[in-house]
Design a protein around this motif. Structure first.
Motif, mmCIF file in Angstrom:
data_model
loop_
_atom_site.group_PDB
_atom_site.id
_atom_site.type_symbol
_atom_site.label_atom_id
_atom_site.label_comp_id
_atom_site.label_asym_id
_atom_site.label_seq_id
_atom_site.Cartn_x
_atom_site.Cartn_y
_atom_site.Cartn_z
ATOM 1 N N LEU A 103 21.895 -12.648 66.812
ATOM 2 C CA LEU A 103 22.507 -13.970 66.399
ATOM 3 C C LEU A 103 21.671 -15.086 65.793
ATOM 4 O O LEU A 103 20.311 -14.827 66.425
ATOM 5 N N ILE A 104 22.089 -15.861 64.920
ATOM 6 C CA ILE A 104 21.031 -16.655 64.322
ATOM 7 C C ILE A 104 21.479 -18.166 64.638
ATOM 8 O O ILE A 104 22.578 -18.522 64.712
ATOM 9 N N LYS B 218 10.896 -0.910 80.443
ATOM 10 C CA LYS B 218 11.363 -0.737 81.888
ATOM 11 C C LYS B 218 12.750 -0.318 82.169
ATOM 12 O O LYS B 218 13.206 0.426 83.012
ATOM 13 N N LYS B 219 13.810 -0.832 81.137
ATOM 14 C CA LYS B 219 15.196 -0.522 81.459
ATOM 15 C C LYS B 219 15.733 -0.162 79.998
ATOM 16 O O LYS B 219 16.279 -1.084 79.267
ATOM 17 N N PRO B 220 15.736 0.803 79.471
ATOM 18 C CA PRO B 220 16.310 1.173 78.147
ATOM 19 C C PRO B 220 17.526 0.891 77.757
ATOM 20 O O PRO B 220 17.872 0.515 76.614
ATOM 21 N N ASP B 221 18.589 0.974 78.974
ATOM 22 C CA ASP B 221 19.679 0.905 78.712
ATOM 23 C C ASP B 221 20.281 -0.477 78.621
ATOM 24 O O ASP B 221 21.424 -0.859 78.616
ATOM 25 N N LEU B 222 19.520 -1.408 78.968
ATOM 26 C CA LEU B 222 19.788 -2.708 79.511
ATOM 27 C C LEU B 222 20.351 -3.652 77.997
ATOM 28 O O LEU B 222 19.259 -3.604 77.034
ATOM 29 N N PRO B 223 21.250 -3.947 77.638
ATOM 30 C CA PRO B 223 21.581 -4.627 76.372
ATOM 31 C C PRO B 223 20.837 -6.055 76.229
ATOM 32 O O PRO B 223 20.991 -6.668 77.250
ATOM 33 N N VAL B 224 20.267 -6.059 75.057
ATOM 34 C CA VAL B 224 19.503 -7.302 74.760
ATOM 35 C C VAL B 224 20.096 -7.866 73.555
ATOM 36 O O VAL B 224 20.105 -7.205 72.304
ATOM 37 N N VAL B 225 20.449 -8.999 73.373
ATOM 38 C CA VAL B 225 20.768 -9.751 72.048
ATOM 39 C C VAL B 225 19.510 -10.851 71.910
ATOM 40 O O VAL B 225 19.383 -11.612 72.592
ATOM 41 N N MET B 226 19.290 -10.484 70.658
ATOM 42 C CA MET B 226 18.179 -11.345 70.142
ATOM 43 C C MET B 226 18.825 -12.628 69.350
ATOM 44 O O MET B 226 19.777 -12.600 68.638
ATOM 45 N N ILE B 227 18.174 -13.772 69.592
ATOM 46 C CA ILE B 227 18.395 -15.067 69.148
ATOM 47 C C ILE B 227 17.410 -15.794 68.498
ATOM 48 O O ILE B 227 16.519 -15.686 68.923
ATOM 49 N N THR B 228 17.693 -16.215 67.216
ATOM 50 C CA THR B 228 16.499 -16.457 66.471
ATOM 51 C C THR B 228 17.008 -17.564 65.249
ATOM 52 O O THR B 228 18.152 -17.625 64.864
ATOM 53 N N LYS B 229 15.792 -18.388 64.969
ATOM 54 C CA LYS B 229 15.973 -19.234 63.867
ATOM 55 C C LYS B 229 15.739 -18.649 62.691
ATOM 56 O O LYS B 229 16.099 -19.162 61.613
ATOM 57 N N SER B 230 15.522 -17.706 62.785
ATOM 58 C CA SER B 230 14.982 -16.990 61.401
ATOM 59 C C SER B 230 15.834 -15.814 60.673
ATOM 60 O O SER B 230 16.376 -15.174 61.571
ATOM 61 N N GLU B 231 15.965 -15.922 59.306
ATOM 62 C CA GLU B 231 16.609 -14.881 58.563
ATOM 63 C C GLU B 231 15.986 -13.965 58.083
ATOM 64 O O GLU B 231 16.309 -13.250 57.296
ATOM 65 N N GLU B 232 14.850 -13.930 58.425
ATOM 66 C CA GLU B 232 13.652 -12.957 57.639
ATOM 67 C C GLU B 232 13.948 -11.561 57.881
ATOM 68 O O GLU B 232 14.431 -11.099 59.263
ATOM 69 N N GLU B 233 14.071 -10.743 56.810
ATOM 70 C CA GLU B 233 14.502 -9.359 56.971
ATOM 71 C C GLU B 233 13.727 -8.497 57.743
ATOM 72 O O GLU B 233 14.051 -7.714 58.419
ATOM 73 N N ASN B 234 12.584 -8.752 57.751
ATOM 74 C CA ASN B 234 11.594 -7.927 58.570
ATOM 75 C C ASN B 234 11.780 -8.087 60.095
ATOM 76 O O ASN B 234 11.603 -7.008 60.949
ATOM 77 N N ILE B 235 11.912 -9.433 60.266
ATOM 78 C CA ILE B 235 12.079 -9.483 61.730
ATOM 79 C C ILE B 235 13.579 -8.795 62.221
ATOM 80 O O ILE B 235 13.540 -8.169 63.372
ATOM 81 N N MET B 236 14.696 -8.941 61.506
ATOM 82 C CA MET B 236 15.942 -8.442 61.720
ATOM 83 C C MET B 236 15.713 -6.688 61.946
ATOM 84 O O MET B 236 16.162 -6.148 62.910
ATOM 85 N N GLU B 237 15.014 -6.228 60.923
ATOM 86 C CA GLU B 237 14.885 -4.931 60.783
ATOM 87 C C GLU B 237 13.930 -4.282 62.159
ATOM 88 O O GLU B 237 14.416 -3.335 62.750
ATOM 89 N N ASP B 238 12.792 -4.948 62.572
ATOM 90 C CA ASP B 238 12.210 -4.707 63.808
ATOM 91 C C ASP B 238 13.240 -4.666 64.770
ATOM 92 O O ASP B 238 12.997 -3.852 65.953
ATOM 93 N N ALA B 239 14.025 -5.669 65.029
ATOM 94 C CA ALA B 239 14.850 -5.940 66.316
ATOM 95 C C ALA B 239 15.861 -4.867 66.233
ATOM 96 O O ALA B 239 16.113 -4.122 67.223
#
Length: 515
Positions: free
Chosen positions: A102-103, A72-93
């Protein structure tokens, strides 16, 4: 800043109330939503400057919500916050072009840092250097969340110093605040890394060069030809201070090698510098040379036997050297050595320990004068530079160049400007250092320290059977509950060492050939 509007999406949003209040006090406007679908609906009907998005939510996951928002809004900055340090989640994000990652648990400063980094573009691009820093900033933040080796930490710390020195003349309080926040966050992550890895370094096949291996690994290989070598150990020299004085050596010497190495814990002179000269960890020094080693509670000077330790190390390494050792603790002693330096020309190795902090302070309370003249890192670097330019040490270095000496410069440990007290209780035999304590029955705040219950595990001596060590992390210093307020106001914003920080542990050794 009052027109900046944030959408914060988290299924446990009530737990984030303190963070939200923190931002509202700084005039940010915040909408909160508890699910991904609510967030997507909100995006349709509101204009936001940035979104903070929890990764792990029931219903639409964080990554699915991110995908919807970006469509919907490709230029809107999104900061992902997660409990997980899994590499695949980081890479997808990261692949989905998040603005930051941020963890949990996140602290308010991290949030503020992320906002400044993503929203303060106009101020940050006021000139080229600042613009370059802005481009690098996101990379450094990402690296910080993924760094997982001592080599990467040394590299990251050098990057932070590089930018600190690049930006120090830009009079921009906001920019300085951003850099400071990044340094604080780096030290917080570094503390966790040392917690997990320090003990392993003594068992690893590929440990970093540390105090007790420095001479063998870095100095001895430079003595293989017949070139006379001057080894200068300047006490308490942080990496940024080294970078401030290095240009004054450049007219006389060309650098052939520079590498960071790691001070042992405690990052204190009696431990780290004795380890350099003995080639041993403190527990081994105590065992093999009880007449030379002194513990914290012993009377008398703790670094009186560096030459004896060095003599024993050279003998153990089986190298044949003609060498001399000099310790300089006063201006008079420095001038005297400078006047007679030609007498060193026939040595294979001349070692000078230069007690630069003693030179600055001229008082029993180490750092008292530094506190007056250098309340922050920029001023401390400037003071170091001024001292070096006018010191007999620079005269000695000039003479060593004329005499054809190779030059090696290093230090025993760095220092950190301490800002926040951490309460500790111990008995009357507890050591006095503000950044580490050793003794029996220590009571302390767990989150503030690296605690070593059994000193033998990290090759430290135990003063008695139940002794343990604690090392302060970040910019903390230990304070006793009695006379607490006086103690805290006296030591706050002073430069201390002994604990776990990038500034204390990651330090330089540089090799030069005469021009």
């Amino acid at each position: 800043m009052s027109d900046i509007k944030i959408l914060w999406v988290d299924d446990e949003i009530e737990l984030l109330k303190p963070h939200i209040l923190f931002l509202e006090q700084r005039n940010y406007k915040i909408d909160t939503r508890k699910s991904g679908s609510e967030a997507v609906d909100s995006i349709d009907s509101n204009e936001y400057d940035i979104v903070f998005l929890d990764e792990n939510m029931p219903g639409l996951s964080g990554l699915e919500t991110l995908s919807e928002i970006k469509s919907k809004k490709p230029d809107l900055p999104v900061v992902m916050i997660t409990k997980s340090e899994e590499e695949n989640i980081m890479e997808d994000a990261i692949g989905a072009k998040i603005a930051d990652y941020l963890i949990k648990p996140v602290n308010p400063n991290q949030i503020l840092l992320s906002l400044k980094k993503n929203l303060d573009h106009s101020r940050l691009v006021s000139e080229k250097t600042t613009s370059n820093y802005q481009q690098e900033f996101g990379k450094i933040s990402m690296e910080m969340s993924m760094v997982n080796s001592y080599q990467e930490w040394a590299e990251l710390y050098q990057k932070l110093i590089y930018w600190e020195l690049e930006l120090e003349d830009i009079e921009d309080a906001g920019l300085i605040e951003i850099l400071e926040s990044q340094k604080i966050e780096a030290n917080s992550q570094f503390g966790k890394f040392i917690d997990k890895n320090y003990q392993r370094w003594f068992e690893d096949q590929d440990p970093p060069v540390m105090s007790h291996t420095l001479f063998k690994e870095k100095v001895i290989p430079e003595l293989k030809d017949n070139t006379p070598t001057l080894l200068v150990v300047i006490d308490n020299l942080r990496y940024d201070q080294w970078k401030a004085i290095e240009p004054h050596i450049a007219p006389y010497y060309k650098k052939t090698n520079e590498a960071p190495y790691f001070s042992i814990l405690p990052t204190a002179t009696q431990y780290a510098r004795n380890a350099i000269f003995s080639g041993l960890m403190p527990a081994e020094m105590e065992k093999l040379y009880p007449n030379l080693w002194k513990n914290d509670t012993d009377e008398g000077g703790k670094n009186l036997h560096e030459a004896d330790f060095l003599n024993e190390q050279i003998r153990r390494l089986g190298v044949s050297l003609k060498w001399e050792y000099h310790k300089i603790s006063s201006l008079k002693a420095g001038r005297q050595l400078a006047q007679n330096f030609k007498s060193q020309k026939d040595n294979d190795l001349t070692v000078i320990v230069y007690n630069f902090v003693d030179m600055l302070s001229h008082s029993k309370t180490e750092m008292e004068v530094v506190k007056e003249l250098a309340s922050n890192d920029k001023a401390y670097r400037s003071l170091t530079q001024s001292w070096f330019r006018n010191s007999p040490l620079l005269d000695i270095i000039q003479q060593s160049q004329q005499l054809g000496f190779r030059l090696i410069i290093t230090t025993d440990h760095g220092t950190i400007n301490v800002k926040n007290p951490s309460k500790v209780v111990g008995d009357r035999d507890t050591s006095l250092n503000l950044r580490y304590k050793t003794g029996r029955s220590l009571t302390y705040q767990d989150k503030d320290v690296l605690a070593i219950k059994d000193p033998k595990e990290v090759h430290l001596p135990a003063i008695n059977m139940s002794s343990s060590f604690i090392f302060a992390k970040n910019d903390l210093f230990f304070a006793y509950p009695n006379n607490y307020n006086h103690y805290v106001s006296y030591y706050k914003n002073t430069y201390q060492h002994g604990g776990v920080s990038l500034e204390e542990m990651i330090i330089p050794i540089a090799v030069f050939e005469p021009k």
